[in-house]
Design a protein around this motif. Structure first.
Motif, PDB file in Angstrom:
ATOM      1  N   THR A   1       0.830  -1.209   0.000  1.00  0.00           N
ATOM      2  CA  THR A   1       0.000   0.000   0.000  1.00  0.00           C
ATOM      3  C   THR A   1       0.862   1.256   0.000  1.00  0.00           C
ATOM      4  OG1 THR A   1      -1.781  -1.125   1.186  1.00  0.00           O
ATOM      5  CG2 THR A   1      -1.761   1.276   1.270  1.00  0.00           C
ATOM      6  N   GLU A   2       1.845   1.295   0.881  1.00  0.00           N
ATOM      7  CA  GLU A   2       2.691   2.483   0.998  1.00  0.00           C
ATOM      8  C   GLU A   2       3.549   2.681  -0.252  1.00  0.00           C
ATOM      9  OE1 GLU A   2       4.854   1.942   4.586  1.00  0.00           O
ATOM     10  OE2 GLU A   2       3.066   1.924   5.848  1.00  0.00           O
ATOM     11  N   PHE A   3       4.010   1.579  -0.844  1.00  0.00           N
ATOM     12  CA  PHE A   3       4.827   1.694  -2.048  1.00  0.00           C
ATOM     13  C   PHE A   3       4.018   2.270  -3.208  1.00  0.00           C
ATOM     14  CE2 PHE A   3       6.396  -0.309  -6.031  1.00  0.00           C
ATOM     15  CZ  PHE A   3       7.604   0.355  -6.106  1.00  0.00           C
ATOM     16  N   LEU A   4       2.832   1.707  -3.455  1.00  0.00           N
ATOM     17  CA  LEU A   4       2.021   2.194  -4.569  1.00  0.00           C
ATOM     18  C   LEU A   4       1.527   3.622  -4.334  1.00  0.00           C
ATOM     19  CD1 LEU A   4      -0.025  -0.990  -5.548  1.00  0.00           C
ATOM     20  CD2 LEU A   4       1.722   0.175  -6.908  1.00  0.00           C
ATOM     21  N   THR A   5       1.202   3.936  -3.086  1.00  0.00           N
ATOM     22  CA  THR A   5       0.779   5.306  -2.767  1.00  0.00           C
ATOM     23  C   THR A   5       1.901   6.294  -3.050  1.00  0.00           C
ATOM     24  OG1 THR A   5      -0.730   4.500  -1.051  1.00  0.00           O
ATOM     25  CG2 THR A   5      -0.103   6.819  -0.954  1.00  0.00           C
ATOM     26  N   SER A   6       3.113   5.936  -2.659  1.00  0.00           N
ATOM     27  CA  SER A   6       4.256   6.828  -2.885  1.00  0.00           C
ATOM     28  C   SER A   6       4.554   6.981  -4.365  1.00  0.00           C
ATOM     29  CB  SER A   6       5.493   6.300  -2.155  1.00  0.00           C
ATOM     30  OG  SER A   6       5.974   5.099  -2.743  1.00  0.00           O
ATOM     31  N   ARG A   7       4.361   5.911  -5.155  1.00  0.00           N
ATOM     32  CA  ARG A   7       4.608   6.010  -6.598  1.00  0.00           C
ATOM     33  C   ARG A   7       3.505   6.822  -7.291  1.00  0.00           C
ATOM     34  NH1 ARG A   7       9.689   5.227  -5.842  1.00  0.00           N
ATOM     35  NH2 ARG A   7       8.863   5.872  -3.841  1.00  0.00           N
ATOM     36  N   ARG A   8       2.258   6.694  -6.827  1.00  0.00           N
ATOM     37  CA  ARG A   8       1.172   7.506  -7.404  1.00  0.00           C
ATOM     38  C   ARG A   8       1.446   8.990  -7.201  1.00  0.00           C
ATOM     39  NH1 ARG A   8      -3.469   7.700  -5.182  1.00  0.00           N
ATOM     40  NH2 ARG A   8      -3.277   6.256  -3.417  1.00  0.00           N
ATOM     41  N   ALA A   9       2.017   9.312  -6.033  1.00  0.00           N
ATOM     42  CA  ALA A   9       2.248  10.721  -5.701  1.00  0.00           C
ATOM     43  C   ALA A   9       3.274  11.372  -6.631  1.00  0.00           C
ATOM     44  CB  ALA A   9       2.719  10.833  -4.248  1.00  0.00           C
ATOM     45  N   ARG A  10       4.084  10.564  -7.330  1.00  0.00           N
ATOM     46  CA  ARG A  10       5.120  11.116  -8.204  1.00  0.00           C
ATOM     47  C   ARG A  10       4.600  11.485  -9.594  1.00  0.00           C
ATOM     48  NH1 ARG A  10      10.041   6.953  -8.312  1.00  0.00           N
ATOM     49  NH2 ARG A  10       8.458   5.949  -9.638  1.00  0.00           N
ATOM     50  N   VAL A  11       3.450  10.933  -9.966  1.00  0.00           N
ATOM     51  CA  VAL A  11       2.957  11.105 -11.329  1.00  0.00           C
ATOM     52  C   VAL A  11       1.888  12.203 -11.356  1.00  0.00           C
ATOM     53  CG1 VAL A  11       1.898   9.986 -13.321  1.00  0.00           C
ATOM     54  CG2 VAL A  11       3.402   8.677 -11.800  1.00  0.00           C
ATOM     55  N   ARG A  12       2.077  13.179 -12.218  1.00  0.00           N
ATOM     56  CA  ARG A  12       1.094  14.250 -12.349  1.00  0.00           C
ATOM     57  C   ARG A  12      -0.006  13.826 -13.327  1.00  0.00           C
ATOM     58  NH1 ARG A  12       3.872  19.479 -14.331  1.00  0.00           N
ATOM     59  NH2 ARG A  12       4.360  18.011 -16.023  1.00  0.00           N
ATOM     60  N   PRO A  13      -1.254  14.181 -13.052  1.00  0.00           N
ATOM     61  CA  PRO A  13      -2.334  13.848 -13.991  1.00  0.00           C
ATOM     62  C   PRO A  13      -2.054  14.371 -15.394  1.00  0.00           C
ATOM     63  CG  PRO A  13      -3.225  14.659 -11.926  1.00  0.00           C
ATOM     64  CD  PRO A  13      -1.743  14.882 -11.860  1.00  0.00           C
ATOM     65  N   GLU A  14      -1.450  15.559 -15.467  1.00  0.00           N
ATOM     66  CA  GLU A  14      -1.148  16.150 -16.770  1.00  0.00           C
ATOM     67  C   GLU A  14      -0.235  15.265 -17.609  1.00  0.00           C
ATOM     68  OE1 GLU A  14      -1.827  19.461 -13.777  1.00  0.00           O
ATOM     69  OE2 GLU A  14      -0.766  17.539 -13.875  1.00  0.00           O
ATOM     70  N   ASP A  15       0.632  14.482 -16.939  1.00  0.00           N
ATOM     71  CA  ASP A  15       1.542  13.596 -17.674  1.00  0.00           C
ATOM     72  C   ASP A  15       0.788  12.529 -18.450  1.00  0.00           C
ATOM     73  OD1 ASP A  15       3.620  15.028 -16.580  1.00  0.00           O
ATOM     74  OD2 ASP A  15       3.947  13.618 -14.922  1.00  0.00           O
ATOM     75  N   LEU A  16      -0.434  12.218 -18.012  1.00  0.00           N
ATOM     76  CA  LEU A  16      -1.245  11.195 -18.674  1.00  0.00           C
ATOM     77  C   LEU A  16      -2.346  11.804 -19.536  1.00  0.00           C
ATOM     78  CD1 LEU A  16      -1.678   8.663 -15.712  1.00  0.00           C
ATOM     79  CD2 LEU A  16       0.089   8.705 -17.482  1.00  0.00           C
ATOM     80  N   GLY A  17      -2.289  13.117 -19.699  1.00  0.00           N
ATOM     81  CA  GLY A  17      -3.301  13.783 -20.502  1.00  0.00           C
ATOM     82  C   GLY A  17      -4.617  13.988 -19.778  1.00  0.00           C
ATOM     83  N   ILE A  18      -4.595  13.884 -18.447  1.00  0.00           N
ATOM     84  CA  ILE A  18      -5.811  14.074 -17.659  1.00  0.00           C
ATOM     85  C   ILE A  18      -5.954  15.565 -17.328  1.00  0.00           C
ATOM     86  CG2 ILE A  18      -6.987  13.517 -15.495  1.00  0.00           C
ATOM     87  CD1 ILE A  18      -5.458  10.862 -15.488  1.00  0.00           C
ATOM     88  N   LYS A  19      -7.066  16.136 -17.680  1.00  0.00           N
ATOM     89  CA  LYS A  19      -7.289  17.552 -17.408  1.00  0.00           C
ATOM     90  C   LYS A  19      -7.643  17.752 -15.937  1.00  0.00           C
ATOM     91  CE  LYS A  19      -8.755  18.889 -22.054  1.00  0.00           C
ATOM     92  NZ  LYS A  19      -9.829  19.540 -22.881  1.00  0.00           N
ATOM     93  N   VAL A  20      -6.992  18.708 -15.331  1.00  0.00           N
ATOM     94  CA  VAL A  20      -7.248  19.033 -13.926  1.00  0.00           C
ATOM     95  C   VAL A  20      -7.929  20.398 -13.892  1.00  0.00           C
ATOM     96  CG1 VAL A  20      -6.229  19.449 -11.672  1.00  0.00           C
ATOM     97  CG2 VAL A  20      -5.245  17.707 -13.173  1.00  0.00           C
ATOM     98  N   TYR A  21      -9.132  20.413 -13.359  1.00  0.00           N
ATOM     99  CA  TYR A  21      -9.883  21.669 -13.301  1.00  0.00           C
ATOM    100  C   TYR A  21      -9.639  22.351 -11.958  1.00  0.00           C
ATOM    101  CZ  TYR A  21     -12.061  19.671 -17.422  1.00  0.00           C
ATOM    102  OH  TYR A  21     -12.271  19.123 -18.665  1.00  0.00           O
ATOM    103  N   GLY A  22     -10.184  23.536 -11.816  1.00  0.00           N
ATOM    104  CA  GLY A  22      -9.956  24.330 -10.617  1.00  0.00           C
ATOM    105  C   GLY A  22     -10.306  23.588  -9.342  1.00  0.00           C
TER     106      GLY A  22
END
Length: 292
Positions: A8-29
């Motif tokens: 759990t801690e490993f995957l959570t820490s790896r998720r925190a490194r990836v920005r949504p924008e890197d995957l083409g996910i739009k982040v709204y206000g």
């Protein structure tokens, strides 16, 4: 160590490194509650249901396929070592519970070390314990003979010996590498009680270790470069290679070489000549006849 909590801690820490924008996910206000990717965003990008990914991250997904792990690793942009670590945590191998005996090095391996008079070399065992070494490694790194058995351990030397910060000019890089390999070992053997004892001791006695351990970085020990400052001859930049002795899955033979013609080669040759002189003096003293 709790494998599920570690996953759990490993995957959570790896998720925190990836920005949504890197995957083409739009982040709204609006402010996001978690750094990096949300679970449902990762699940969608990996092509699995959000519910399944939650169960995977919590260690509750039985018989997870390698294809799903590869998809998650691709989204999280995991390194090769991180992918291996994820597989160890998510698909642990079934091992027989057996009593661990003290590790020993084969006499032939020690003779091999002793024959390498111009190359610092040593053998690492479980938890980065130093099992054997040659004279030049002892002259360059530490007088292992004078250390208690428990203290012949690289993580303890790096984090608990104040002199290590002078010995390693780039101490932070060495600390990161040391913890990365220790974490890799923990993924292989989460039920090792001596590992738990070592991590507990380092966590209590070293704030720096706690910070590095909390990052969940993993890195296998294969090859690399590091600089070591010897109090007598100065800086020596070495290139290290690790080899696994046949029949010894929990041991690594580590050798140090230097760039030909470099100041490091000159300094290492000087240190080797002093080591050879000490060896000859010791032999002469041991063989000299007693005076009447």
């Amino acid at each position: 160590m709790d494998r599920r909590a570690e996953l759990t801690e490993f995957l959570t820490s790896r998720r925190a490194r990836v920005r949504p924008e890197d995957l083409g996910i739009k982040v709204y206000g609006g402010r996001r509650r978690v750094p990096g990717l949300r679970r449902e965003e990762l699940a969608q990008a990996a092509g699995v249901s959000a519910d399944y990914y939650v169960r995977l991250e919590q260690g509750r997904a039985e018989n997870v396929s390698q294809e799903i792990l590869d998809a998650v690793a691709d989204v999280l942009q995991l390194t090769e070592d991180e992918q291996k670590h994820l597989a160890l945590l998510a698909k642990p191998a079934r091992r027989r519970t057996k009593r661990r005996t003290a590790q020993r090095m084969r006499p032939g391996l020690q003779r091999l070390l002793d024959s390498m008079t111009d190359v610092p070399a040593f053998v690492l065992g479980r938890r980065m314990d130093v099992l054997g070494w040659n004279r030049l490694a002892a002259a360059l790194i530490a007088d292992f003979d004078s250390l208690d058995l428990k203290d012949r351990n690289i993580p303890r030397m790096v984090f608990l010996d104040p002199a290590s910060r002078d010995f390693y000019p780039d101490w932070e890089a060495v600390a990161e590498e040391t913890v990365g390999y220790l974490r890799m070992y923990a993924g292989r053997y989460p039920d090792d009680p001596e590992l738990a004892e070592l991590i507990g001791e380092l966590s209590i006695r070293s704030p720096e270790f706690r910070v590095h351990w909390a990052r969940h970085d993993v890195k296998d020990k294969t090859f690399g470069t590091k600089t070591q400052h010897h109090s007598l001859v100065g800086d020596i930049t070495v290139e290290y290679e690790t080899l696994q002795p046949p029949g010894e899955p929990d041991q690594l033979l580590v050798t140090y070489t230097v760039e030909p013609g470099s100041p490091s080669e000159q300094n290492l040759r000087l240190l080797a000549s002093w080591t050879a002189a000490d060896r000859e003096n010791s032999r002469f003293t041991a063989e000299a006849p007693e005076l009447p």
